[in-house]
Design an enzyme around this catalytic site. Structure first.
Site, PDB file in Angstrom:
ATOM      1  N   ASP B  33      -3.044  -1.651   1.922  1.00  0.00           N
ATOM      2  CA  ASP B  33      -2.161  -0.520   2.237  1.00  0.00           C
ATOM      3  C   ASP B  33      -1.492  -0.688   3.595  1.00  0.00           C
ATOM      4  OD1 ASP B  33      -2.833   0.842  -0.123  1.00  0.00           O
ATOM      5  OD2 ASP B  33      -4.725   1.470   0.792  1.00  0.00           O
ATOM      6  N   HIS B  34      -1.934  -1.652   4.352  1.00  0.00           N
ATOM      7  CA  HIS B  34      -1.418  -1.819   5.715  1.00  0.00           C
ATOM      8  C   HIS B  34      -0.997  -3.273   5.900  1.00  0.00           C
ATOM      9  CE1 HIS B  34      -1.330  -2.012  10.137  1.00  0.00           C
ATOM     10  NE2 HIS B  34      -1.266  -0.708  10.111  1.00  0.00           N
ATOM     11  N   PHE B  35       0.166  -3.676   5.344  1.00  0.00           N
ATOM     12  CA  PHE B  35       1.109  -2.861   4.583  1.00  0.00           C
ATOM     13  C   PHE B  35       1.262  -3.496   3.200  1.00  0.00           C
ATOM     14  CE2 PHE B  35       2.081  -2.318   9.044  1.00  0.00           C
ATOM     15  CZ  PHE B  35       2.216  -0.944   9.171  1.00  0.00           C
ATOM     16  N   ILE B  40      -1.484  -6.785   7.460  1.00  0.00           N
ATOM     17  CA  ILE B  40      -1.891  -7.123   8.829  1.00  0.00           C
ATOM     18  C   ILE B  40      -3.055  -6.206   9.222  1.00  0.00           C
ATOM     19  CG2 ILE B  40       0.336  -7.992   9.618  1.00  0.00           C
ATOM     20  CD1 ILE B  40       0.827  -5.326  10.984  1.00  0.00           C
TER      21      ILE B  40
END
Lengths: 128, 149
Positions: B33-35, B40
């Site tokens: 989810d990041h991203f 990262i």
């Protein structure tokens, strides 16, 4: 011994590092809490950084007294009593409490911790 | 919940220095989810890795008998992104130990490049809490498995 300007410059560096403020914000009148956004942990950090920068030892509570209002004879109904004001003068001789004394609200105590108070404390400390 | 953000300790020198490693992996859900499409490691988790390494070092100062609490992070810098597959080498140093707490600084290197750095202050609680809730058995097991204590 450093003069007032030099001490203020050192205190400014400490405030910039400890509080992440801009140097222009660090004036003699600036309140650490209200103007510079200091929180409780920052007071410990400021003492640590001053000690490092000036190669001095600052005993706990000598610069920033704690728990003054915990004693019921010093504070009542949100105001400092006469005894409390006297204790404040004794424990914070470097603070300018002229205005505070007219209406000694406990909630306004934090405003007494100013850059000027630290500078005056250091002037005396470094003379010893 | 075991919330480790170091995989292994390599060096633990009392009152002085610690080095740990952490490998970023796509096996960690949050990286999806990041991203999405560009994973990262969040900078907040880089702080967590540095805080755990420095926190263990600070705790060791008191023989892990005090609850060491993260109180302040200063000057956090994250010049290089950490991505899945990267091996983070996390180093921490003691700057000062005082009765009120412990001043440290830490950094993360990936492939020889500095990916993160910060100054971290810990305070410790003695009387308020009777038992250690920071250095739980899980944490002590990690240190033992790493062979540093």
């Amino acid at each position: 011994m450093p003069d007032r300007e030099e001490i203020l410059a050192t205190v400014t560096d400490v405030m910039v590092d400890a509080l992440g403020v801009d140097p222009e914000e660090v004036t003699m009148e600036a309140s650490l809490v209200t103007d510079l956004g200091a929180e409780s942990i920052d007071f410990l950090d400021i003492v640590f950084r001053l000690e490092k920068a000036l190669s001095i030892k600052i005993p706990r509570e000598e610069l920033f007294p704690e728990n003054l209002t915990a004693d019921s004879k010093y504070a009542k109904d949100g105001m400092l009593t006469a005894e409390g004001v006297a204790a404040l003068k004794e424990r914070m001789p470097y603070a300018d409490i002229t205005e505070f004394e007219k209406s000694p609200k406990v909630s306004a105590l934090a405003d007494l911790f100013t850059v000027g108070m630290i500078v005056r404390y250091l002037e005396t400390k470094l003379k010893r | 919940m075991r919330w480790f953000h170091v995989d292994r300790f390599e060096v633990l020198e009392k009152n002085k220095y610690a080095r740990a490693v952490k490998c970023a992996t796509l096996g960690e859900d949050h990286l999806h989810d990041h991203f999405p499409g560009y994973p990262i490691v969040p900078s907040a988790l880089n702080i967590e890795s540095m805080a755990q390494t420095a926190g263990v070092l600070a705790g060791y100062t008191y023989d892990f008998k005090k609850n060491v609490i993260l109180a302040k992070v200063e000057r956090g810098e994250f010049p290089v992104m950490v991505r899945p597959g990267d091996k983070m080498v996390i180093e921490a140093w003691i700057d000062e130990v005082k009765p009120e707490g412990c001043w440290t600084h830490a950094k993360i290197n990936v492939d020889g490049k500095e990916a993160a750095s910060a100054s971290i202050i810990f305070v410790h609680l003695e009387d308020e809490l009777p038992e250690s809730f920071v250095f739980t058995q899980d944490f002590m097991d990690l240190l033992e498995a790493s062979g540093v204590i």
